[in-house]
Structures are given as structure tokens and as C-alpha cells.
Design an enzyme around this catalytic site. Structure first.
Site, PDB file in Angstrom:
ATOM      1  N   LYS A  39       0.820  -1.219   0.000  1.00 29.54           N
ATOM      2  CA  LYS A  39       0.000   0.000   0.000  1.00 29.54           C
ATOM      3  C   LYS A  39       0.853   1.268   0.000  1.00 29.54           C
ATOM      4  CE  LYS A  39      -2.338  -0.934   3.855  1.00 29.54           C
ATOM      5  NZ  LYS A  39      -1.857  -2.257   4.262  1.00 29.54           N
ATOM      6  N   ARG A  83      -9.883   0.574   8.442  1.00 31.52           N
ATOM      7  CA  ARG A  83      -9.497  -0.796   8.780  1.00 31.52           C
ATOM      8  C   ARG A  83     -10.619  -1.547   9.482  1.00 31.52           C
ATOM      9  NH1 ARG A  83      -3.577   0.395   8.994  1.00 31.52           N
ATOM     10  NH2 ARG A  83      -2.426  -1.543   9.195  1.00 31.52           N
ATOM     11  N   ARG A 111      11.269  -6.508   5.489  1.00 34.23           N
ATOM     12  CA  ARG A 111      11.146  -5.081   5.812  1.00 34.23           C
ATOM     13  C   ARG A 111      11.627  -4.821   7.229  1.00 34.23           C
ATOM     14  NH1 ARG A 111       5.332  -2.279   5.231  1.00 34.23           N
ATOM     15  NH2 ARG A 111       5.019  -3.044   7.335  1.00 34.23           N
ATOM     16  N   ARG A 116      11.525  -1.625  11.651  1.00 35.74           N
ATOM     17  CA  ARG A 116      10.197  -1.306  12.171  1.00 35.74           C
ATOM     18  C   ARG A 116       9.819  -2.318  13.242  1.00 35.74           C
ATOM     19  NH1 ARG A 116       4.849  -0.100   8.520  1.00 35.74           N
ATOM     20  NH2 ARG A 116       3.732  -1.234  10.116  1.00 35.74           N
ATOM     21  N   ARG A 120      -0.928  -9.230  13.443  1.00 36.23           N
ATOM     22  CA  ARG A 120      -1.489  -8.227  12.526  1.00 36.23           C
ATOM     23  C   ARG A 120      -2.279  -8.889  11.400  1.00 36.23           C
ATOM     24  NH1 ARG A 120       3.861  -5.667  11.202  1.00 36.23           N
ATOM     25  NH2 ARG A 120       2.804  -4.351   9.687  1.00 36.23           N
TER      26      ARG A 120
HETATM   27  P1  AMP Z   1       0.406   0.442   9.147  1.00 29.21           P
HETATM   28  O1  AMP Z   1       1.650   1.245   9.015  1.00 29.21           O
HETATM   29  O2  AMP Z   1      -0.716   0.964   8.298  1.00 29.21           O
HETATM   30  O3  AMP Z   1       0.629  -1.034   8.926  1.00 29.21           O
HETATM   31  O4  AMP Z   1      -0.105   0.616  10.663  1.00 29.21           O
HETATM   32  C1  AMP Z   1       0.698   0.195  11.745  1.00 29.21           C
HETATM   33  C2  AMP Z   1      -0.154   0.045  12.997  1.00 29.21           C
HETATM   34  O5  AMP Z   1      -0.779   1.304  13.328  1.00 29.21           O
HETATM   35  C3  AMP Z   1      -1.305  -0.948  12.894  1.00 29.21           C
HETATM   36  O6  AMP Z   1      -0.894  -2.279  13.137  1.00 29.21           O
HETATM   37  C4  AMP Z   1      -2.244  -0.417  13.995  1.00 29.21           C
HETATM   38  O7  AMP Z   1      -1.783  -0.765  15.280  1.00 29.21           O
HETATM   39  C5  AMP Z   1      -2.087   1.098  13.850  1.00 29.21           C
HETATM   40  N1  AMP Z   1      -3.058   1.656  12.875  1.00 29.21           N
HETATM   41  C6  AMP Z   1      -2.775   2.222  11.661  1.00 29.21           C
HETATM   42  N2  AMP Z   1      -3.884   2.581  11.021  1.00 29.21           N
HETATM   43  C7  AMP Z   1      -4.919   2.229  11.820  1.00 29.21           C
HETATM   44  C8  AMP Z   1      -6.336   2.313  11.692  1.00 29.21           C
HETATM   45  N3  AMP Z   1      -6.918   2.818  10.594  1.00 29.21           N
HETATM   46  N4  AMP Z   1      -7.090   1.839  12.730  1.00 29.21           N
HETATM   47  C9  AMP Z   1      -6.531   1.335  13.830  1.00 29.21           C
HETATM   48  N5  AMP Z   1      -5.201   1.215  14.009  1.00 29.21           N
HETATM   49  C10 AMP Z   1      -4.389   1.646  13.009  1.00 29.21           C
END
Ligand code: AMP
Length: 189
Positions: free
Chosen positions: A14, A89, A128, A134, A145
Site C-alpha cells: 500500500k 481498517r 522489511r 520497524r 497483525r
Molecule cells: P500500518 O503502518 O498501516 O501497517 O499501521 C501500523 C499500525 O498502526 C497498525 O498495526 C495499527 O496498530 C495502527 N493503525 C494504523 N492505522 C490504523 C487504523 N486505521 N485503525 C486502527 N489502528 C491503526
């Protein structure tokens, strides 16, 4: 106005594809994950709260993330449109986004679902984690996740199908090939 939801499991590409869409179409980009990581880096209260959820591979509460999204959206002036990356999400978040855009006399133009097989997602995320460090890209958190994705996030596929916005994209292939398919979907709108 081009409002794109870029959707897919963690590791589906993404972020990478969003950057290319932004470059080609001049859109604003909201990555909720990036917003939260910046808050953590800056040591804010929100960052401290977010870290607890992120390290556990869990989603932040809907109300919290919806508030963040609304304030970022309001910060965009004279926008040509927005790419939503990592949001929504949950179904509650998708409903909130729909309402927020409606208030602004807008709507989601398309939801692009980047589909990638599970074993490939694992391989990409572990790589990654090794390269970027990260914290949530370790095997245990990745598994959580992916479970959260299947239980809380993937129901959005049917939600967006019902809303008439769903577009499937094969997320396996070269970066250029996938981007070509994304552009073809956008051009059809
Ligand atoms: P990402 O970088 O999009 O994979 O997000 C990393 C983490 O941030 C996720 O595993 C969640 O813990 C939190 N997070 C990001 N976006 C959301 C969302 N829309 N709703 C809830 N938690 C989020």
C-alpha cells in the site's frame, strides 16, 4: 476530486504504490500508520497510547483514529483528492469516512484491494523488519497483525463491493506491473 482507498493486508504494498499514485495524480496522502509512528517519534501522549497497540499488533480504538483522520483531512486545502492508506481498517471507520466525505460533498472514488498471498506477505514483512527496523515487523507481531486483518479489516471487501467502489488488484508481480494495473483502474473511473 479523486479519493482513493488503498486497501490490503500488511505487506501488500500500500505504501509503495501510494507514493507512486501521489506522484502521478498530485493527491494528498494520509497514512494513519505514518501519522502514529511520527507521534511515537515525537514522544506525544497520542504516541504513547499508539505504541501500546502497535507493539501488540492491535488496532487503535475507532474513535481515536477517526478523530486523527478528520483533523488531517481538514488540514488539506485546495486538494485534488486524497489517497487513504491504512484507513479504513474496520467497518465503523469506513462508515465514518463515508460520512466525513459526504459532509464535504465528496465520496470515495474507488477502493483498490491489493491482494497478495499470505506466505508472500510474511516474507516481505520479515525482510522489511530486517531492513527498516520497524518494531512491529517481527514474526510474532506480524502473525497477530495478519489475524487482525482477517477478522476486523477484510470484511471491508464486501462492504465496499456493496457500496459499488471495489476494485481488485493483483498485488503479486513487479512494482511497475502492479502500478500499471492501478493506473488502468483509475483511468476507467
Ligand atoms: P500500518 O503502518 O498501516 O501497517 O499501521 C501500523 C499500525 O498502526 C497498525 O498495526 C495499527 O496498530 C495502527 N493503525 C494504523 N492505522 C490504523 C487504523 N486505521 N485503525 C486502527 N489502528 C491503526
Amino acid at each position: 476530486m479523486l479519493n482513493i482507498v488503498i486497501f490490503g493486508a500488511p505487506g501488500s504494498g500500500k505504501g509503495t504504490q501510494s507514493a507512486r499514485i501521489v506522484e502521478k495524480y498530485g493527491l494528498n496522502h494520509i497514512s494513519t500508520g505514518d501519522v502514529l509512528r511520527a507521534e511515537i517519534k515525537n514522544g506525544t501522549e497520542l504516541g504513547k497510547t499508539a505504541k501500546g497497540y502497535i507493539d501488540q499488533g492491535q488496532l487503535l480504538p475507532d474513535e481515536l483514529i477517526i478523530d486523527i483522520l478528520a483533523s488531517v483531512l481538514d488540514s488539506f486545502k485546495e486538494s485534488k483528492g486524497v489517497i487513504f492508506d491504512g484507513f479504513p481498517r474496520t467497518i465503523a471507520q469506513a462508515e465514518a469516512l463515508k460520512a466525513m466525505l459526504k459532509e464535504r460533498k465528496q465520496e470515495v472514488s474507488v477502493m483498490l484491494d491489493l491482494e497478495v498471498p499470505e506466505d508472500e506477505l510474511m516474507t516481505r514483512l520479515i525482510k522489511r523488519g530486517q531492513e527498516s527496523g520497524r518494531a512491529d515487523d517481527n514474526e510474532e507481531t506480524i502473525k497477530k497483525r495478519l489475524t487482525v486483518y482477517h477478522s476486523q479489516t477484510s470484511p471491508l471487501i464486501d462492504w465496499y463491493k456493496a457500496d459499488g467502489k471495489y476494485q481488485h488488484i493483483n498485488g503479486l508481480g513487479t512494482m511497475d506491473g502492479i502500478f500499471g494495473d492501478i493506473v488502468a483502474s483509475i483511468e476507467k473511473l
